[in-house]
Scaffold this motif. Structure first.
Motif, PDB file in Angstrom:
ATOM      1  N   ASN A   7     -44.102  22.308  11.951  1.00  0.00           N
ATOM      2  CA  ASN A   7     -42.762  21.863  11.570  1.00  0.00           C
ATOM      3  C   ASN A   7     -42.705  21.886  10.056  1.00  0.00           C
ATOM      4  O   ASN A   7     -43.354  21.062   9.400  1.00  0.00           O
ATOM      5  CB  ASN A   7     -42.470  20.454  12.100  1.00  0.00           C
ATOM      6  CG  ASN A   7     -42.275  20.441  13.593  1.00  0.00           C
ATOM      7  OD1 ASN A   7     -41.331  21.028  14.091  1.00  0.00           O
ATOM      8  ND2 ASN A   7     -43.191  19.813  14.309  1.00  0.00           N
ATOM      9  N   SER A  72     -36.063  25.215  25.958  1.00  0.00           N
ATOM     10  CA  SER A  72     -34.653  25.373  25.626  1.00  0.00           C
ATOM     11  C   SER A  72     -34.393  26.744  25.004  1.00  0.00           C
ATOM     12  O   SER A  72     -35.179  27.219  24.181  1.00  0.00           O
ATOM     13  CB  SER A  72     -34.248  24.274  24.643  1.00  0.00           C
ATOM     14  OG  SER A  72     -32.975  24.525  24.101  1.00  0.00           O
ATOM     15  N   SER A  74     -31.639  27.260  23.121  1.00  0.00           N
ATOM     16  CA  SER A  74     -31.014  27.005  21.828  1.00  0.00           C
ATOM     17  C   SER A  74     -31.876  26.191  20.863  1.00  0.00           C
ATOM     18  O   SER A  74     -31.667  26.255  19.654  1.00  0.00           O
ATOM     19  CB  SER A  74     -29.675  26.301  22.023  1.00  0.00           C
ATOM     20  OG  SER A  74     -29.859  25.075  22.696  1.00  0.00           O
ATOM     21  N   GLN A  75     -32.842  25.421  21.375  1.00  0.00           N
ATOM     22  CA  GLN A  75     -33.706  24.609  20.526  1.00  0.00           C
ATOM     23  C   GLN A  75     -35.135  24.631  21.087  1.00  0.00           C
ATOM     24  O   GLN A  75     -35.622  23.613  21.600  1.00  0.00           O
ATOM     25  CB  GLN A  75     -33.186  23.169  20.447  1.00  0.00           C
ATOM     26  CG  GLN A  75     -31.820  23.064  19.836  1.00  0.00           C
ATOM     27  CD  GLN A  75     -31.297  21.626  19.833  1.00  0.00           C
ATOM     28  OE1 GLN A  75     -31.888  20.706  20.373  1.00  0.00           O
ATOM     29  NE2 GLN A  75     -30.159  21.435  19.192  1.00  0.00           N
ATOM     30  N   ALA A  77     -38.974  24.219  21.720  1.00  0.00           N
ATOM     31  CA  ALA A  77     -39.857  23.154  21.225  1.00  0.00           C
ATOM     32  C   ALA A  77     -41.298  23.334  21.677  1.00  0.00           C
ATOM     33  O   ALA A  77     -42.123  22.467  21.416  1.00  0.00           O
ATOM     34  CB  ALA A  77     -39.338  21.796  21.703  1.00  0.00           C
ATOM     35  N   LYS A  98     -41.037  25.257  13.990  1.00  0.00           N
ATOM     36  CA  LYS A  98     -39.659  24.946  13.638  1.00  0.00           C
ATOM     37  C   LYS A  98     -39.595  24.996  12.118  1.00  0.00           C
ATOM     38  O   LYS A  98     -40.282  24.237  11.430  1.00  0.00           O
ATOM     39  CB  LYS A  98     -39.234  23.562  14.132  1.00  0.00           C
ATOM     40  CG  LYS A  98     -37.803  23.229  13.731  1.00  0.00           C
ATOM     41  CD  LYS A  98     -37.376  21.854  14.200  1.00  0.00           C
ATOM     42  CE  LYS A  98     -35.940  21.564  13.759  1.00  0.00           C
ATOM     43  NZ  LYS A  98     -35.543  20.193  14.107  1.00  0.00           N
ATOM     44  N   THR A 100     -37.104  24.766   8.868  1.00  0.00           N
ATOM     45  CA  THR A 100     -35.804  24.366   8.335  1.00  0.00           C
ATOM     46  C   THR A 100     -35.830  24.725   6.856  1.00  0.00           C
ATOM     47  O   THR A 100     -36.589  24.127   6.083  1.00  0.00           O
ATOM     48  CB  THR A 100     -35.564  22.851   8.537  1.00  0.00           C
ATOM     49  OG1 THR A 100     -35.728  22.544   9.929  1.00  0.00           O
ATOM     50  CG2 THR A 100     -34.173  22.461   8.083  1.00  0.00           C
ATOM     51  N   TRP A 128     -38.004  28.250  16.209  1.00  0.00           N
ATOM     52  CA  TRP A 128     -36.682  27.668  15.971  1.00  0.00           C
ATOM     53  C   TRP A 128     -36.507  27.663  14.462  1.00  0.00           C
ATOM     54  O   TRP A 128     -37.187  26.913  13.754  1.00  0.00           O
ATOM     55  CB  TRP A 128     -36.618  26.271  16.559  1.00  0.00           C
ATOM     56  CG  TRP A 128     -35.302  25.567  16.427  1.00  0.00           C
ATOM     57  CD1 TRP A 128     -34.112  26.090  15.999  1.00  0.00           C
ATOM     58  CD2 TRP A 128     -35.050  24.193  16.729  1.00  0.00           C
ATOM     59  NE1 TRP A 128     -33.143  25.121  16.031  1.00  0.00           N
ATOM     60  CE2 TRP A 128     -33.683  23.959  16.471  1.00  0.00           C
ATOM     61  CE3 TRP A 128     -35.832  23.154  17.197  1.00  0.00           C
ATOM     62  CZ2 TRP A 128     -33.098  22.715  16.661  1.00  0.00           C
ATOM     63  CZ3 TRP A 128     -35.256  21.916  17.391  1.00  0.00           C
ATOM     64  CH2 TRP A 128     -33.890  21.702  17.119  1.00  0.00           C
ATOM     65  N   ILE A 130     -33.883  27.488  11.173  1.00  0.00           N
ATOM     66  CA  ILE A 130     -32.579  27.062  10.677  1.00  0.00           C
ATOM     67  C   ILE A 130     -32.552  27.345   9.177  1.00  0.00           C
ATOM     68  O   ILE A 130     -33.403  26.848   8.431  1.00  0.00           O
ATOM     69  CB  ILE A 130     -32.365  25.557  10.917  1.00  0.00           C
ATOM     70  CG1 ILE A 130     -32.489  25.226  12.409  1.00  0.00           C
ATOM     71  CG2 ILE A 130     -31.021  25.105  10.344  1.00  0.00           C
ATOM     72  CD1 ILE A 130     -32.701  23.755  12.697  1.00  0.00           C
ATOM     73  N   ALA A 162     -34.802  31.009  18.497  1.00  0.00           N
ATOM     74  CA  ALA A 162     -33.451  30.569  18.137  1.00  0.00           C
ATOM     75  C   ALA A 162     -33.349  30.637  16.616  1.00  0.00           C
ATOM     76  O   ALA A 162     -34.202  30.105  15.912  1.00  0.00           O
ATOM     77  CB  ALA A 162     -33.193  29.149  18.630  1.00  0.00           C
ATOM     78  N   TYR A 164     -30.621  30.124  13.422  1.00  0.00           N
ATOM     79  CA  TYR A 164     -29.321  29.629  12.982  1.00  0.00           C
ATOM     80  C   TYR A 164     -29.199  29.835  11.475  1.00  0.00           C
ATOM     81  O   TYR A 164     -30.127  29.533  10.722  1.00  0.00           O
ATOM     82  CB  TYR A 164     -29.173  28.140  13.299  1.00  0.00           C
ATOM     83  CG  TYR A 164     -29.205  27.863  14.784  1.00  0.00           C
ATOM     84  CD1 TYR A 164     -28.042  27.914  15.541  1.00  0.00           C
ATOM     85  CD2 TYR A 164     -30.402  27.558  15.423  1.00  0.00           C
ATOM     86  CE1 TYR A 164     -28.062  27.667  16.906  1.00  0.00           C
ATOM     87  CE2 TYR A 164     -30.437  27.313  16.789  1.00  0.00           C
ATOM     88  CZ  TYR A 164     -29.266  27.370  17.517  1.00  0.00           C
ATOM     89  OH  TYR A 164     -29.299  27.136  18.860  1.00  0.00           O
TER      90      TYR A 164
END
Length: 186
Positions: A7, A72, A74-75, A77, A98, A100, A128, A130, A162, A164
């Protein structure tokens, strides 16, 4: 069995053409899958010489049962599931991250591919991502299933990705990265 998840929150990430964020084969080991609550289990995992499952079913081998598809869309994990453990099969699932980010420059790879140590392939992992600012580059973001070594052993199913981003940011109206979540081949 311990499974680690990356993360990362950062102002920017730049991966040049000679570099990668490599999470290949560091997901669930052979015979293990997600328990749906952030842990590991052998329940609903691939058996014998079947490839691991995640976003797609693992490929069937000479014998065995595929593990359940999970996580998921869309998210994501979770990392990818390992292969079954019959007849010396060892396929490792792809890892999980993940990310970000304030901005992303990607000319290399971000990968969470399943791998094959012997016989069957592990499932692709989970990514994931973002990005709140600019996205540029022509790199590859992938969570592909691991290949098997022959038709009697199953390849890993594809993982989950995913991504974004803010399409109103300058330069973000048409993305250049390539996205892959292919199943492996036998």
């Amino acid at each position: 069995s311990t499974v680690y998840r990356l993360n990362l929150t950062a102002g920017s990430l730049s991966v040049d053409a000679t570099s990668s964020v490599n999470l290949d084969g560091i997901g669930f080991p052979a015979g293990y899958t997600s328990n749906g609550a952030g842990g590991v289990t052998t329940t609903n995992s691939a058996t014998l010489n079947v490839g691991g499952s995640h976003g797609g079913l693992g490929g069937f081998g000479q014998s065995g049962v595929a593990g359940a598809v999970y996580d998921s869309i869309s998210q994501p994990a979770d990392p990818g599931a390992g292969s079954g453990t019959g007849a010396g099969s060892v396929g490792l699932g792809g890892g999980y991250a993940k990310l970000t980010l304030g901005s992303l420059t990607l000319n290399g790879n971000i990968s969470a591919d399943g791998t094959r140590v012997t016989n069957s392939g592990g499932a692709g992992g989970g990514l994931w991502i973002i990005v709140t600012g600019s996205v540029s580059g022509t790199g590859i973001i992938r969570a592909n299933g691991g290949n098997s070594n022959e038709v009697n052993n199953g390849a890993g199913g594809g993982g989950r990705v995913a991504f974004y981003y803010d399409s109103s940011q300058p330069g973000n109206s048409s993305l250049s990265p390539t996205f892959q979540v292919f199943g492996g081949t036998s």
